[in-house]
Motif scaffolding. Structure first.
Motif, PDB file in Angstrom:
ATOM      1  N   SER A 164       0.832  -1.205   0.000  1.00 28.49           N
ATOM      2  CA  SER A 164       0.000   0.000   0.000  1.00 28.49           C
ATOM      3  C   SER A 164       0.861   1.247   0.000  1.00 28.49           C
ATOM      4  N   PRO A 304      -1.670   4.271   3.767  1.00 29.12           N
ATOM      5  CA  PRO A 304      -1.235   3.057   4.476  1.00 29.12           C
ATOM      6  C   PRO A 304      -1.922   2.879   5.831  1.00 29.12           C
ATOM      7  N   THR A 307      -5.599   2.050   5.192  1.00 36.17           N
ATOM      8  CA  THR A 307      -5.686   0.676   4.689  1.00 36.17           C
ATOM      9  C   THR A 307      -5.591  -0.323   5.835  1.00 36.17           C
ATOM     10  N   LYS A 312      -8.221  -2.204   2.084  1.00 40.42           N
ATOM     11  CA  LYS A 312      -8.121  -1.540   0.775  1.00 40.42           C
ATOM     12  C   LYS A 312      -9.469  -1.465   0.059  1.00 40.42           C
ATOM     13  N   LEU A 357      -4.596   3.017  -4.945  1.00 39.25           N
ATOM     14  CA  LEU A 357      -4.622   1.660  -4.391  1.00 39.25           C
ATOM     15  C   LEU A 357      -4.603   0.573  -5.458  1.00 39.25           C
ATOM     16  N   ALA A 360      -1.567  -1.556  -5.581  1.00 44.54           N
ATOM     17  CA  ALA A 360      -1.445  -2.600  -4.561  1.00 44.54           C
ATOM     18  C   ALA A 360      -2.333  -3.789  -4.913  1.00 44.54           C
TER      19      ALA A 360
END
Length: 464
Positions: A164, A304, A307, A312, A357, A360
Protein backbone atom coordinates in the motif's frame (compact mmCIF):
# COMPACT_ATOMS: atom_id res chain seq x y z
CA UNK A 1 -11.13 -21.80 -3.95
CA UNK A 2 -8.34 -24.31 -4.24
CA UNK A 3 -4.71 -23.92 -3.30
CA UNK A 4 -2.03 -24.12 -5.94
CA UNK A 5 -0.07 -27.23 -6.94
CA UNK A 6 3.45 -26.91 -8.27
CA UNK A 7 4.19 -28.33 -11.74
CA UNK A 8 7.38 -28.74 -13.73
CA UNK A 9 6.66 -25.52 -15.60
CA UNK A 10 5.93 -23.49 -12.50
CA UNK A 11 8.06 -20.44 -11.91
CA UNK A 12 9.64 -21.15 -8.53
CA UNK A 13 10.28 -18.25 -6.20
CA UNK A 14 13.23 -17.77 -3.87
CA UNK A 15 12.42 -15.49 -0.96
CA UNK A 16 14.23 -17.36 1.78
CA UNK A 17 16.89 -14.73 2.33
CA UNK A 18 14.63 -11.70 2.09
CA UNK A 19 11.80 -12.25 4.54
CA UNK A 20 13.02 -9.46 6.84
CA UNK A 21 14.13 -7.16 4.03
CA UNK A 22 11.76 -4.23 4.50
CA UNK A 23 11.43 -1.35 2.09
CA UNK A 24 13.09 1.91 3.10
CA UNK A 25 11.92 5.44 2.35
CA UNK A 26 14.59 5.95 -0.32
CA UNK A 27 13.49 2.85 -2.22
CA UNK A 28 9.81 3.77 -2.02
CA UNK A 29 10.50 7.28 -3.26
CA UNK A 30 12.68 5.95 -6.07
CA UNK A 31 9.95 3.56 -7.15
CA UNK A 32 7.48 6.46 -7.20
CA UNK A 33 9.85 8.44 -9.42
CA UNK A 34 9.26 5.84 -12.13
CA UNK A 35 5.62 6.87 -12.42
CA UNK A 36 6.61 10.53 -12.25
CA UNK A 37 8.69 9.83 -15.36
CA UNK A 38 5.81 7.94 -16.97
CA UNK A 39 3.43 10.84 -16.46
CA UNK A 40 5.83 13.49 -17.65
CA UNK A 41 5.31 11.98 -21.11
CA UNK A 42 1.94 10.26 -20.77
CA UNK A 43 0.17 13.30 -19.25
CA UNK A 44 1.58 15.51 -21.97
CA UNK A 45 -0.25 13.28 -24.42
CA UNK A 46 -3.53 12.89 -22.50
CA UNK A 47 -3.72 16.57 -21.50
CA UNK A 48 -2.48 18.46 -24.54
CA UNK A 49 -2.29 16.26 -27.62
CA UNK A 50 -5.96 16.64 -28.53
CA UNK A 51 -5.72 20.44 -28.24
CA UNK A 52 -2.38 20.39 -30.06
CA UNK A 53 -3.80 18.39 -32.96
CA UNK A 54 -6.98 20.47 -33.34
CA UNK A 55 -5.72 23.99 -32.59
CA UNK A 56 -2.01 23.88 -33.54
CA UNK A 57 -1.43 21.09 -36.07
CA UNK A 58 -4.79 21.62 -37.79
CA UNK A 59 -6.44 18.17 -37.69
CA UNK A 60 -10.20 17.90 -37.17
CA UNK A 61 -11.51 16.67 -33.81
CA UNK A 62 -13.31 13.73 -35.45
CA UNK A 63 -10.12 12.62 -37.23
CA UNK A 64 -8.19 12.87 -33.96
CA UNK A 65 -10.83 10.78 -32.18
CA UNK A 66 -10.51 8.05 -34.80
CA UNK A 67 -6.70 8.24 -34.58
CA UNK A 68 -6.82 7.80 -30.80
CA UNK A 69 -9.18 4.83 -31.09
CA UNK A 70 -7.17 2.98 -33.76
CA UNK A 71 -3.74 3.66 -32.27
CA UNK A 72 -4.68 2.82 -28.70
CA UNK A 73 -6.48 -0.39 -29.64
CA UNK A 74 -3.33 -1.48 -31.45
CA UNK A 75 -1.31 -0.35 -28.45
CA UNK A 76 -3.51 -2.44 -26.16
CA UNK A 77 -2.70 -5.60 -28.11
CA UNK A 78 1.05 -4.98 -27.79
CA UNK A 79 0.79 -5.11 -23.99
CA UNK A 80 0.26 -8.90 -23.66
CA UNK A 81 3.10 -9.46 -26.13
CA UNK A 82 5.39 -7.30 -24.02
CA UNK A 83 4.21 -9.07 -20.87
CA UNK A 84 5.15 -12.51 -22.18
CA UNK A 85 8.56 -11.18 -23.25
CA UNK A 86 9.16 -9.80 -19.76
CA UNK A 87 8.06 -13.06 -18.10
CA UNK A 88 10.26 -15.24 -20.29
CA UNK A 89 13.48 -13.30 -20.83
CA UNK A 90 16.03 -11.61 -18.59
CA UNK A 91 15.70 -14.22 -15.87
CA UNK A 92 19.48 -14.51 -15.42
CA UNK A 93 20.18 -10.78 -15.58
CA UNK A 94 21.98 -9.75 -12.36
CA UNK A 95 20.06 -6.47 -12.41
CA UNK A 96 16.74 -8.31 -12.40
CA UNK A 97 14.02 -8.88 -14.98
CA UNK A 98 12.35 -5.47 -14.76
CA UNK A 99 14.85 -2.87 -13.57
CA UNK A 100 17.03 -2.78 -16.75
CA UNK A 101 14.06 -1.41 -18.72
CA UNK A 102 14.07 1.60 -16.38
CA UNK A 103 17.65 2.36 -17.40
CA UNK A 104 17.31 2.19 -21.19
CA UNK A 105 13.63 2.23 -22.14
CA UNK A 106 13.06 5.94 -21.55
CA UNK A 107 15.43 7.11 -24.29
CA UNK A 108 13.36 6.09 -27.34
CA UNK A 109 10.17 7.14 -25.50
CA UNK A 110 11.37 10.73 -24.99
CA UNK A 111 12.76 11.08 -28.52
CA UNK A 112 9.49 9.92 -30.09
CA UNK A 113 7.50 12.22 -27.75
CA UNK A 114 9.37 15.24 -29.11
CA UNK A 115 8.50 14.25 -32.69
CA UNK A 116 4.90 13.70 -31.56
CA UNK A 117 4.56 17.40 -30.69
CA UNK A 118 6.36 18.65 -33.79
CA UNK A 119 4.58 20.33 -36.72
CA UNK A 120 6.24 19.53 -40.05
CA UNK A 121 4.92 21.44 -43.06
CA UNK A 122 2.73 18.81 -44.73
CA UNK A 123 -0.56 18.53 -46.56
CA UNK A 124 -3.61 17.61 -44.49
CA UNK A 125 -3.30 13.96 -45.53
CA UNK A 126 0.42 14.08 -44.76
CA UNK A 127 -0.33 15.43 -41.29
CA UNK A 128 -2.68 12.52 -40.64
CA UNK A 129 -0.05 9.98 -41.72
CA UNK A 130 2.59 11.71 -39.58
CA UNK A 131 0.23 11.75 -36.58
CA UNK A 132 -0.62 8.04 -36.95
CA UNK A 133 3.01 6.97 -37.28
CA UNK A 134 4.40 9.04 -34.40
CA UNK A 135 1.47 8.32 -32.07
CA UNK A 136 1.59 4.55 -32.63
CA UNK A 137 5.37 4.52 -32.12
CA UNK A 138 4.94 6.52 -28.92
CA UNK A 139 2.44 3.98 -27.61
CA UNK A 140 4.76 1.07 -28.34
CA UNK A 141 7.71 2.81 -26.67
CA UNK A 142 5.58 3.58 -23.62
CA UNK A 143 4.48 -0.07 -23.40
CA UNK A 144 8.10 -1.24 -23.49
CA UNK A 145 8.87 0.62 -20.26
CA UNK A 146 5.49 0.72 -18.49
CA UNK A 147 4.88 -3.05 -18.42
CA UNK A 148 8.20 -3.80 -16.66
CA UNK A 149 7.67 -0.83 -14.32
CA UNK A 150 4.21 -2.01 -13.31
CA UNK A 151 5.49 -5.55 -12.77
CA UNK A 152 8.38 -4.38 -10.61
CA UNK A 153 6.31 -3.70 -7.49
CA UNK A 154 5.12 -7.31 -7.26
CA UNK A 155 8.71 -8.56 -6.82
CA UNK A 156 9.83 -5.86 -4.39
CA UNK A 157 7.72 -7.04 -1.44
CA UNK A 158 4.69 -9.11 -0.43
CA UNK A 159 4.02 -7.22 2.79
CA UNK A 160 0.49 -5.69 2.42
CA UNK A 161 1.37 -2.46 4.26
CA UNK A 162 4.53 -2.01 2.20
CA UNK A 163 2.52 -2.67 -0.97
CA UNK A 164 0.00 0.00 0.00
CA UNK A 165 2.90 2.33 0.75
CA UNK A 166 4.46 1.58 -2.64
CA UNK A 167 1.11 2.28 -4.28
CA UNK A 168 0.92 5.59 -2.41
CA UNK A 169 4.38 6.63 -3.53
CA UNK A 170 3.54 5.59 -7.07
CA UNK A 171 0.45 7.78 -6.81
CA UNK A 172 2.57 10.66 -5.52
CA UNK A 173 5.03 10.19 -8.38
CA UNK A 174 2.16 10.12 -10.83
CA UNK A 175 0.75 13.37 -9.46
CA UNK A 176 4.18 15.02 -9.57
CA UNK A 177 4.28 14.23 -13.27
CA UNK A 178 0.69 15.42 -13.74
CA UNK A 179 1.45 18.56 -11.70
CA UNK A 180 4.50 19.53 -13.75
CA UNK A 181 2.63 18.97 -17.00
CA UNK A 182 -0.65 20.54 -15.89
CA UNK A 183 0.82 23.62 -14.20
CA UNK A 184 4.01 24.49 -16.07
CA UNK A 185 3.49 23.51 -19.71
CA UNK A 186 1.16 26.34 -20.81
CA UNK A 187 3.26 29.11 -19.19
CA UNK A 188 6.45 27.55 -20.62
CA UNK A 189 5.02 27.23 -24.13
CA UNK A 190 3.96 30.88 -23.91
CA UNK A 191 7.63 31.90 -23.57
CA UNK A 192 8.34 30.79 -27.14
CA UNK A 193 7.47 32.77 -30.30
CA UNK A 194 4.77 30.25 -31.27
CA UNK A 195 3.14 27.06 -30.03
CA UNK A 196 4.63 25.21 -33.01
CA UNK A 197 8.07 25.94 -31.54
CA UNK A 198 7.10 25.86 -27.87
CA UNK A 199 5.47 22.43 -27.61
CA UNK A 200 8.40 20.31 -28.93
CA UNK A 201 10.96 22.31 -26.95
CA UNK A 202 8.99 22.00 -23.73
CA UNK A 203 8.49 18.28 -24.38
CA UNK A 204 12.26 17.90 -24.79
CA UNK A 205 12.95 19.73 -21.51
CA UNK A 206 10.41 17.62 -19.64
CA UNK A 207 11.82 14.49 -21.28
CA UNK A 208 15.27 15.09 -19.79
CA UNK A 209 13.78 15.12 -16.29
CA UNK A 210 11.85 11.93 -17.13
CA UNK A 211 15.11 10.15 -18.05
CA UNK A 212 16.68 11.17 -14.73
CA UNK A 213 13.66 9.87 -12.82
CA UNK A 214 13.73 6.53 -14.67
CA UNK A 215 17.40 6.11 -13.80
CA UNK A 216 16.72 6.73 -10.10
CA UNK A 217 14.11 3.97 -10.20
CA UNK A 218 16.65 1.60 -11.74
CA UNK A 219 19.43 2.50 -9.33
CA UNK A 220 17.61 2.51 -6.00
CA UNK A 221 15.11 -0.36 -6.18
CA UNK A 222 15.62 -4.07 -5.56
CA UNK A 223 13.89 -7.18 -6.90
CA UNK A 224 13.58 -9.42 -3.83
CA UNK A 225 11.22 -12.05 -5.22
CA UNK A 226 13.39 -13.75 -7.82
CA UNK A 227 12.97 -16.89 -9.93
CA UNK A 228 15.27 -19.72 -8.93
CA UNK A 229 17.90 -20.10 -11.66
CA UNK A 230 17.19 -23.83 -12.04
CA UNK A 231 13.48 -23.37 -12.68
CA UNK A 232 12.57 -23.91 -16.34
CA UNK A 233 10.72 -20.85 -17.71
CA UNK A 234 7.40 -21.51 -19.33
CA UNK A 235 7.21 -21.03 -23.08
CA UNK A 236 4.95 -18.32 -24.39
CA UNK A 237 1.57 -19.80 -25.22
CA UNK A 238 -2.15 -19.14 -24.98
CA UNK A 239 -2.33 -20.90 -21.60
CA UNK A 240 -0.40 -18.03 -20.03
CA UNK A 241 -3.22 -15.71 -21.07
CA UNK A 242 -6.17 -17.97 -20.30
CA UNK A 243 -4.91 -18.69 -16.78
CA UNK A 244 -4.91 -14.98 -16.05
CA UNK A 245 -8.35 -14.47 -17.59
CA UNK A 246 -9.75 -17.11 -15.20
CA UNK A 247 -8.62 -14.99 -12.25
CA UNK A 248 -11.90 -13.47 -10.99
CA UNK A 249 -10.41 -10.67 -8.84
CA UNK A 250 -8.15 -9.73 -11.76
CA UNK A 251 -11.15 -9.33 -14.08
CA UNK A 252 -13.06 -7.19 -11.56
CA UNK A 253 -9.99 -5.02 -11.02
CA UNK A 254 -9.50 -4.65 -14.79
CA UNK A 255 -13.07 -3.58 -15.52
CA UNK A 256 -13.10 -1.22 -12.57
CA UNK A 257 -9.88 0.37 -13.82
CA UNK A 258 -11.37 0.67 -17.31
CA UNK A 259 -14.14 2.96 -16.08
CA UNK A 260 -12.16 4.94 -13.50
CA UNK A 261 -9.48 5.70 -16.07
CA UNK A 262 -12.20 6.61 -18.57
CA UNK A 263 -13.54 9.18 -16.10
CA UNK A 264 -10.10 10.67 -15.44
CA UNK A 265 -8.98 10.83 -19.07
CA UNK A 266 -12.14 12.42 -20.45
CA UNK A 267 -12.00 14.96 -17.62
CA UNK A 268 -8.34 15.62 -18.38
CA UNK A 269 -8.77 15.74 -22.16
CA UNK A 270 -11.50 18.39 -22.13
CA UNK A 271 -10.16 20.29 -19.09
CA UNK A 272 -8.37 23.01 -21.04
CA UNK A 273 -11.37 23.44 -23.37
CA UNK A 274 -13.69 23.67 -20.33
CA UNK A 275 -11.74 26.36 -18.50
CA UNK A 276 -10.93 28.30 -21.68
CA UNK A 277 -14.48 28.47 -23.06
CA UNK A 278 -16.88 27.68 -20.19
CA UNK A 279 -15.20 29.79 -17.49
CA UNK A 280 -13.33 31.99 -20.01
CA UNK A 281 -10.05 31.69 -18.13
CA UNK A 282 -7.52 29.11 -19.34
CA UNK A 283 -5.15 29.91 -16.45
CA UNK A 284 -7.65 28.28 -14.05
CA UNK A 285 -6.62 24.96 -15.57
CA UNK A 286 -3.11 25.06 -14.05
CA UNK A 287 -4.69 26.11 -10.73
CA UNK A 288 -7.03 23.11 -10.90
CA UNK A 289 -4.07 20.80 -11.47
CA UNK A 290 -2.13 22.48 -8.68
CA UNK A 291 -4.92 21.81 -6.16
CA UNK A 292 -4.52 18.06 -6.63
CA UNK A 293 -0.93 18.01 -5.32
CA UNK A 294 -1.67 18.60 -1.59
CA UNK A 295 -4.44 16.00 -1.87
CA UNK A 296 -2.00 13.45 -3.19
CA UNK A 297 0.55 14.22 -0.47
CA UNK A 298 -2.12 13.69 2.20
CA UNK A 299 -3.18 10.43 0.58
CA UNK A 300 0.42 9.19 0.47
CA UNK A 301 0.69 9.87 4.21
CA UNK A 302 -2.64 8.44 5.30
CA UNK A 303 -3.52 5.66 2.82
CA UNK A 304 -1.23 3.06 4.48
CA UNK A 305 -2.77 3.89 7.87
CA UNK A 306 -6.33 3.93 6.54
CA UNK A 307 -5.69 0.68 4.69
CA UNK A 308 -4.51 -0.96 7.90
CA UNK A 309 -7.63 0.21 9.74
CA UNK A 310 -10.38 -0.19 7.12
CA UNK A 311 -8.89 -2.39 4.40
CA UNK A 312 -8.12 -1.54 0.77
CA UNK A 313 -11.51 -2.57 -0.59
CA UNK A 314 -13.62 -0.44 1.79
CA UNK A 315 -11.36 2.55 1.22
CA UNK A 316 -11.68 2.12 -2.54
CA UNK A 317 -15.48 1.96 -2.39
CA UNK A 318 -15.55 5.13 -0.28
CA UNK A 319 -13.46 6.91 -2.91
CA UNK A 320 -15.93 6.05 -5.65
CA UNK A 321 -18.88 7.32 -3.62
CA UNK A 322 -17.06 10.56 -2.82
CA UNK A 323 -16.22 11.12 -6.48
CA UNK A 324 -19.76 10.39 -7.68
CA UNK A 325 -21.26 12.73 -5.06
CA UNK A 326 -18.92 15.65 -5.81
CA UNK A 327 -19.17 15.46 -9.60
CA UNK A 328 -22.93 14.92 -9.46
CA UNK A 329 -23.43 17.91 -7.15
CA UNK A 330 -21.34 20.17 -9.39
CA UNK A 331 -23.38 19.22 -12.43
CA UNK A 332 -26.61 20.30 -10.71
CA UNK A 333 -25.45 23.63 -9.24
CA UNK A 334 -24.78 27.01 -10.93
CA UNK A 335 -21.08 26.95 -11.89
CA UNK A 336 -18.72 29.65 -10.63
CA UNK A 337 -14.91 29.51 -10.57
CA UNK A 338 -14.98 28.81 -6.82
CA UNK A 339 -17.59 26.04 -6.89
CA UNK A 340 -16.06 24.43 -9.98
CA UNK A 341 -12.57 24.32 -8.48
CA UNK A 342 -13.85 23.12 -5.08
CA UNK A 343 -16.08 20.29 -6.31
CA UNK A 344 -13.66 19.21 -9.04
CA UNK A 345 -11.00 18.99 -6.34
CA UNK A 346 -13.24 16.87 -4.08
CA UNK A 347 -14.26 14.66 -7.01
CA UNK A 348 -10.68 14.06 -8.06
CA UNK A 349 -9.74 13.35 -4.45
CA UNK A 350 -12.32 10.56 -4.47
CA UNK A 351 -11.02 9.14 -7.75
CA UNK A 352 -7.39 9.33 -6.64
CA UNK A 353 -7.99 6.95 -3.71
CA UNK A 354 -8.77 3.90 -5.89
CA UNK A 355 -6.37 5.09 -8.57
CA UNK A 356 -3.54 4.92 -6.02
CA UNK A 357 -4.62 1.66 -4.39
CA UNK A 358 -5.02 -0.10 -7.73
CA UNK A 359 -1.26 -0.69 -7.84
CA UNK A 360 -1.44 -2.60 -4.56
CA UNK A 361 -4.42 -4.59 -5.85
CA UNK A 362 -2.56 -5.71 -8.98
CA UNK A 363 0.25 -7.16 -6.84
CA UNK A 364 -2.41 -8.97 -4.78
CA UNK A 365 -4.08 -10.55 -7.81
CA UNK A 366 -0.66 -11.71 -9.07
CA UNK A 367 -0.20 -13.54 -5.77
CA UNK A 368 -3.75 -14.87 -5.98
CA UNK A 369 -3.07 -16.21 -9.47
CA UNK A 370 0.05 -18.01 -8.22
CA UNK A 371 -1.89 -19.42 -5.25
CA UNK A 372 -4.72 -20.71 -7.41
CA UNK A 373 -2.80 -22.05 -10.43
CA UNK A 374 0.78 -22.64 -9.25
CA UNK A 375 2.15 -20.22 -11.87
CA UNK A 376 3.52 -16.78 -11.07
CA UNK A 377 3.12 -14.46 -14.08
CA UNK A 378 3.98 -10.87 -13.17
CA UNK A 379 4.54 -9.66 -16.73
CA UNK A 380 1.58 -11.46 -18.30
CA UNK A 381 -0.85 -10.43 -15.55
CA UNK A 382 0.24 -6.81 -15.52
CA UNK A 383 0.25 -6.61 -19.32
CA UNK A 384 -3.32 -7.91 -19.55
CA UNK A 385 -4.32 -5.40 -16.90
CA UNK A 386 -2.57 -2.71 -18.91
CA UNK A 387 -4.45 -3.99 -21.97
CA UNK A 388 -7.72 -2.98 -20.29
CA UNK A 389 -6.29 0.40 -19.36
CA UNK A 390 -5.18 0.95 -22.95
CA UNK A 391 -8.67 0.07 -24.19
CA UNK A 392 -10.00 2.66 -21.76
CA UNK A 393 -7.55 5.19 -23.16
CA UNK A 394 -8.70 4.30 -26.67
CA UNK A 395 -12.36 4.81 -25.80
CA UNK A 396 -11.59 7.99 -23.85
CA UNK A 397 -9.57 9.48 -26.70
CA UNK A 398 -12.22 8.58 -29.23
CA UNK A 399 -15.04 9.84 -26.98
CA UNK A 400 -13.25 13.14 -26.37
CA UNK A 401 -12.62 13.79 -30.05
CA UNK A 402 -16.04 12.65 -31.23
CA UNK A 403 -17.72 14.36 -28.29
CA UNK A 404 -16.25 17.72 -29.28
CA UNK A 405 -17.55 17.15 -32.80
CA UNK A 406 -21.05 16.20 -31.60
CA UNK A 407 -21.38 19.22 -29.32
CA UNK A 408 -20.33 21.53 -32.17
CA UNK A 409 -16.92 22.68 -30.96
CA UNK A 410 -15.15 25.13 -33.32
CA UNK A 411 -11.49 25.97 -32.53
CA UNK A 412 -10.46 29.45 -31.39
CA UNK A 413 -13.94 31.08 -31.39
CA UNK A 414 -16.64 31.73 -28.79
CA UNK A 415 -18.73 28.59 -28.28
CA UNK A 416 -22.52 28.25 -28.44
CA UNK A 417 -24.57 27.55 -25.26
CA UNK A 418 -25.17 23.98 -26.47
CA UNK A 419 -21.43 23.43 -26.86
CA UNK A 420 -20.77 24.81 -23.37
CA UNK A 421 -23.38 22.46 -21.91
CA UNK A 422 -21.72 19.59 -23.74
CA UNK A 423 -18.37 20.52 -22.19
CA UNK A 424 -19.98 20.43 -18.73
CA UNK A 425 -21.40 16.96 -19.44
CA UNK A 426 -18.02 15.62 -20.55
CA UNK A 427 -16.10 17.31 -17.73
CA UNK A 428 -18.44 16.47 -14.83
CA UNK A 429 -21.42 14.21 -15.54
CA UNK A 430 -19.54 11.40 -17.30
CA UNK A 431 -17.02 11.04 -14.43
CA UNK A 432 -19.91 10.90 -11.92
CA UNK A 433 -21.56 8.05 -13.86
CA UNK A 434 -18.22 6.23 -14.21
CA UNK A 435 -17.67 6.39 -10.43
CA UNK A 436 -21.03 4.75 -9.78
CA UNK A 437 -20.29 1.98 -12.29
CA UNK A 438 -16.91 1.37 -10.63
CA UNK A 439 -18.54 1.13 -7.20
CA UNK A 440 -20.92 -1.58 -8.40
CA UNK A 441 -18.19 -3.57 -10.17
CA UNK A 442 -15.80 -3.52 -7.26
CA UNK A 443 -18.32 -4.13 -4.48
CA UNK A 444 -19.84 -7.22 -6.09
CA UNK A 445 -17.03 -8.44 -8.37
CA UNK A 446 -13.79 -8.11 -6.37
CA UNK A 447 -14.00 -10.97 -3.86
CA UNK A 448 -10.35 -10.90 -2.76
CA UNK A 449 -10.88 -9.02 0.51
CA UNK A 450 -8.17 -8.55 3.14
CA UNK A 451 -9.14 -11.69 5.08
CA UNK A 452 -8.96 -13.87 1.96
CA UNK A 453 -5.63 -12.36 0.97
CA UNK A 454 -4.20 -13.17 4.40
CA UNK A 455 -4.92 -16.84 3.69
CA UNK A 456 -3.40 -16.58 0.22
CA UNK A 457 -0.25 -14.97 1.60
CA UNK A 458 0.04 -17.49 4.43
CA UNK A 459 -0.37 -20.47 2.07
CA UNK A 460 2.29 -19.15 -0.30
CA UNK A 461 4.67 -18.45 2.58
CA UNK A 462 4.12 -21.98 3.95
CA UNK A 463 4.80 -23.51 0.54
CA UNK A 464 8.07 -21.62 0.32
Amino acid sequence: METSKQTNDTVKIDRSNNKNDKLGLKEKMSYGMGDAANNLTFSMVTTYLLVFYTDVFGISAAAVGTLFLVARVWDAFTDPMMGTVVDRYGRNNPNGRFRPYMKWGGIPLVVIAVFLFSTPDLTYEGKLVYAYVTYILFGMAYTAINIPYGSLASVMTRDPVDRSSLASFRGLGSMIGVFVVGVLVIPMVALFPSQQIGFPFVMGIIGVFALVAYYLTFRNTKERIKPVASARPEKMNIKMLTRTLKNGPFLALSFMSFFVLLAMLINQSVGLYFFTYYLENEMLFPIYNMLNIPSTILLVIFIPKLTKKFGKKKLTLFGFLLGAAAFGALFMMPPTPVTVLLFLWIGMLGIMIPNILVWAFISDVIDYGEWKTGFRQEGTTYSLYSFMRKLSQAVAGWAAGMGLTLIGYVPNVAQTPETLTGLMVMMVLLPAIACLICFIIFKFGYLLDDKTFEKVSADLAAKE
